[in-house]
Design a protein around this motif. Structure first.
Motif, PDB file in Angstrom:
ATOM      1  N   ILE A  26       1.173  -0.891   0.268  1.00 39.46           N
ATOM      2  CA  ILE A  26      -0.119   0.070  -0.006  1.00 39.46           C
ATOM      3  C   ILE A  26       1.386   1.345   0.192  1.00 39.46           C
ATOM      4  CG2 ILE A  26      -1.608   1.303   1.149  1.00 39.46           C
ATOM      5  CD1 ILE A  26      -2.646  -1.766   2.385  1.00 39.46           C
ATOM      6  N   ALA A  27       1.957   0.852   1.161  1.00 39.96           N
ATOM      7  CA  ALA A  27       2.982   2.303   0.732  1.00 39.96           C
ATOM      8  C   ALA A  27       4.025   2.041  -0.392  1.00 39.96           C
ATOM      9  CB  ALA A  27       3.805   2.173   1.616  1.00 39.96           C
ATOM     10  N   SER A  28       4.012   1.514  -0.822  1.00 45.57           N
ATOM     11  CA  SER A  28       4.827   1.771  -2.761  1.00 45.57           C
ATOM     12  C   SER A  28       3.577   2.111  -2.979  1.00 45.57           C
ATOM     13  CB  SER A  28       4.855   0.349  -2.811  1.00 45.57           C
ATOM     14  OG  SER A  28       6.307   0.036  -2.048  1.00 45.57           O
ATOM     15  N   ARG A  33       2.355   6.688  -6.490  1.00 42.23           N
ATOM     16  CA  ARG A  33       1.583   8.066  -7.119  1.00 42.23           C
ATOM     17  C   ARG A  33       2.580   9.344  -6.943  1.00 42.23           C
ATOM     18  NH1 ARG A  33      -4.336   7.823  -4.945  1.00 42.23           N
ATOM     19  NH2 ARG A  33      -4.177   4.843  -4.778  1.00 42.23           N
ATOM     20  N   CYS A  34       3.271   9.886  -6.026  1.00 41.81           N
ATOM     21  CA  CYS A  34       3.363  10.642  -5.386  1.00 41.81           C
ATOM     22  C   CYS A  34       4.725  11.148  -6.668  1.00 41.81           C
ATOM     23  CB  CYS A  34       4.223  10.689  -4.092  1.00 41.81           C
ATOM     24  SG  CYS A  34       3.223  10.785  -2.865  1.00 41.81           S
ATOM     25  N   GLU A  36       4.686  10.684  -9.718  1.00 43.97           N
ATOM     26  CA  GLU A  36       4.062  10.822 -11.314  1.00 43.97           C
ATOM     27  C   GLU A  36       4.325  12.456 -11.035  1.00 43.97           C
ATOM     28  OE1 GLU A  36       0.343   8.907 -11.157  1.00 43.97           O
ATOM     29  OE2 GLU A  36       1.729   6.977 -11.092  1.00 43.97           O
ATOM     30  N   SER A  37       4.631  12.632  -9.440  1.00 47.08           N
ATOM     31  CA  SER A  37       3.964  14.379  -9.454  1.00 47.08           C
ATOM     32  C   SER A  37       5.249  15.865  -8.855  1.00 47.08           C
ATOM     33  CB  SER A  37       2.944  14.911  -8.137  1.00 47.08           C
ATOM     34  OG  SER A  37       3.444  15.940  -7.597  1.00 47.08           O
ATOM     35  N   SER A  38       5.158  16.232  -9.283  1.00 45.64           N
ATOM     36  CA  SER A  38       7.235  16.917  -9.723  1.00 45.64           C
ATOM     37  C   SER A  38       7.262  17.010  -8.494  1.00 45.64           C
ATOM     38  CB  SER A  38       7.645  17.910 -10.463  1.00 45.64           C
ATOM     39  OG  SER A  38       6.364  18.997  -9.939  1.00 45.64           O
ATOM     40  N   ALA A  39       5.577  17.905  -7.452  1.00 44.24           N
ATOM     41  CA  ALA A  39       6.119  17.947  -6.222  1.00 44.24           C
ATOM     42  C   ALA A  39       6.484  17.451  -5.031  1.00 44.24           C
ATOM     43  CB  ALA A  39       4.781  18.875  -5.251  1.00 44.24           C
ATOM     44  N   SER A  40       6.838  15.675  -5.284  1.00 44.06           N
ATOM     45  CA  SER A  40       6.655  14.876  -4.372  1.00 44.06           C
ATOM     46  C   SER A  40       8.110  15.533  -3.790  1.00 44.06           C
ATOM     47  CB  SER A  40       6.803  13.623  -4.756  1.00 44.06           C
ATOM     48  OG  SER A  40       7.491  12.920  -3.773  1.00 44.06           O
ATOM     49  N   SER A  41       7.864  15.243  -2.266  1.00 47.29           N
ATOM     50  CA  SER A  41       9.727  15.030  -1.532  1.00 47.29           C
ATOM     51  C   SER A  41      10.498  14.615  -1.125  1.00 47.29           C
ATOM     52  CB  SER A  41       9.467  16.430  -0.859  1.00 47.29           C
ATOM     53  OG  SER A  41       8.740  16.502  -0.186  1.00 47.29           O
ATOM     54  N   VAL A  42       9.272  12.827  -1.094  1.00 49.96           N
ATOM     55  CA  VAL A  42      10.110  11.749  -0.434  1.00 49.96           C
ATOM     56  C   VAL A  42      11.458  11.097  -0.943  1.00 49.96           C
ATOM     57  CG1 VAL A  42       9.270   9.663   0.055  1.00 49.96           C
ATOM     58  CG2 VAL A  42       7.830  11.238   0.075  1.00 49.96           C
TER      59      VAL A  42
END
Ligand code: WTA
Length: 487
Positions: A26-28, A33-34, A36-42
């Motif tokens: 579920i975490a993966s 999904r994160c 796919e977004s340029s805003a992801s910081s993880v």
């Protein structure tokens, strides 16, 4: 993404009852999904191996933990060879401590920010007085540690007091319906804290499962999360507490950090169903729709006049939403969103949410959030969700679905809709009732009249004034097709 976090910590899997949940999967999926977004910081995902899967290779292999070499790292590998001394990081009292997300009535969850000192002082103090904590106590809170109750009253409050606590991962009726009572006997639990939904669930099995265990260690029984009906209160008091233990009905919110209305054991005379009186320093008031303060016996909006140490400091990244949600409706007051009655003795009785929120098994959900999940289904033109009373969960979801042209309302569709909600929000939000609604009752300006939908869901025939409806005939149609049984 909203919290702009850099590291995600998760476990490989967990058991819920006998159901194996592949948490890392579920975490993966969320991380994908994160990405796919340029805003992801993880950047990193730290994975803790759950003890159940260290010892059982069967369960471990059925998990098939997905792994991304660039991002994922096992907790044990990370900790290998690390010194067991760790210097504390000195913080300012107003530095943020954590962000916890809670449902918002517009659908998007709000990141509630708590700070280091105010929150810890408040959870520590309320824990001490509300549970009448003493050093020989064994304390047990059955909440999920990930919700605010688990943060405040499994983690910070008890630890700050050095309390001996029972930590429990599981469900109350697995592997048998006496599970909670068995644990109380085994560890000699003296202070016990749970939710009305658990009490109502266990009530169904009668007294017999309790009579098999020695519950004489119990001294205080707490409840939290939703209004407790007097029947459940009395069962808790009579059967669980054997009329020896005060029932402490604690009213509070993610936003308040800790208890704000609550009795104190042996000090506050109790009334079944009432959260009684404010905690030290808390100043409640009841307002009418015009923001006028009501004196004496009254019913209206529950607000607070002054802050206390544990009150939230903001909505993360959205000051405007913080102000508009809590302070704009009634300037000068903090608005809880709950309705409340004060009786002639000055006791407070929470009547439930008065915004578009509902409380399912002690979990707050917003109708907008569920509607938006349902509307994502390609066959759905429009969805409206209201609450309906439920014997165990307190409230449950009743959904009205208007389909697009040529779409058929059938079992498969209902199952798909349920799955959609489970995926988007979680199993707790699974709808109990789904009704096909060729049309919805709307005002001429296009606003859905939820009051009418609530009455249909509850089979209340006295509908009152319908003159603002654009087409009153839809109401008859909806009534004639209302769901009697759960979907
Ligand atoms: C409801 C959970 C009546 C209320 C700690 C509140 C209660 C919401 C009680 C907060 C109670 C919580 N009696 N209602 N003793 N405790 N509530 O943020 O509607 O998950 O606004 O915090 O739960 O839910 P939250």
């Amino acid at each position: 993404m909203d919290a702009q976090c850099n590291i995600l910590v998760t476990a490989d899997g967990v058991y819920r009852g006998d159901k194996l949940i592949n948490l890392k999967k579920i975490a993966s999926e969320a991380l994908d999904r994160c990405k796919e977004s340029s805003a992801s910081s993880v950047q990193k995902c730290v994975v803790v191996k759950h003890p159940a899967f260290i010892t059982s290779s069967d369960a471990s292999s059925s998990l098939q933990t997905p792994w991304d070499e660039l991002c994922d790292i096992w907790w044990d590998d990370l900790m290998d060879g690390v010194s067991d001394e760790c210097e504390p990081e000195w913080m300012d009292s107003e530095d943020p401590l954590f962000i916890l997300y809670t449902s918002g009535s517009t659908g998007k969850p709000k990141g509630v920010v708590h700070t280091v000192t105010g929150y810890m002082l408040y959870t520590s103090l309320t824990f001490k007085y509300v549970f009448d904590y003493h050093h020989d106590d064994v304390y047990w809170c059955t909440a999920d540690i990930g919700w605010i109750t688990g943060h405040s009253y499994i983690t910070y409050g008890p630890l700050a007091n050095g309390a001996t606590s029972v930590l429990f991962e599981g469900v109350p009726v697995h592997p048998h319906v006496g599970r909670l009572w068995e644990i109380i006997e085994k560890y000699g639990v003296s202070k016990f804290y749970t939710a009305p939904t658990a009490i109502r669930l266990l009530m169904k099995y009668g007294k017999e499962p309790l009579q098999r265990y020695d519950l004489s260690s119990l001294r205080v029984l707490g409840t939290v999360g939703e209004p407790i009906n007097p029947e459940a209160w009395l069962w808790y008091y009579d059967v669980v507490g054997q009329q020896r233990c005060p029932v402490i009905d604690t009213f509070w919110q993610t936003e308040t950090g800790g208890h704000v209305l609550t009795p104190l054991p042996a000090a506050t005379p109790l009334k079944p169903g009432s959260a009684t009186c404010p905690f030290f320093g808390v100043q409640p008031a009841i307002l009418n729709e015009h923001g006028e303060e009501l004196e004496g016996e009254a019913e209206g909006y529950l607000v607070f006049r002054k802050p206390w140490p544990g009150i939230m400091r903001g909505v993360f990244g959205n000051q405007e939403r913080f102000e508009s949600t809590y302070f704009r409706k009634f300037p000068g007051f903090y608005v809880t969103g709950d309705g409340c009655r004060r009786d002639k003795d000055g006791y407070y009785w929470i009547t439930g949410r008065i915004d578009d929120m509902l409380n399912v098994s002690g979990h707050l959900l917003s109708t907008a959030e569920v509607e938006s999940a349902l509307s994502e289904h390609p066959s759905v033109a429009e969805a409206a969700v209201v609450s309906r009373p439920h014997a165990v969960k307190g409230e449950c979801l009743y959904c009205f679905i208007t389909l697009k042209d040529q779409q058929e309302f059938n079992r498969t569709l209902m199952d798909e809709l349920k799955r959609k909600v489970r995926e988007k929000i979680g199993p707790i939000a699974t709808p109990d009732f789904i009704q096909n609604a060729p049309g919805l009752p709307k005002t001429r300006s296009g606003k859905i009249m939820r009051r009418v939908l609530r009455q249909i869901a509850r089979n209340e025939k006295e509908l009152g004034d319908l003159s603002t409806l654009a087409d009153p005939k839809v109401v008859e149609v909806l009534f004639s097709q209302r769901c009697e049984a759960a979907a």
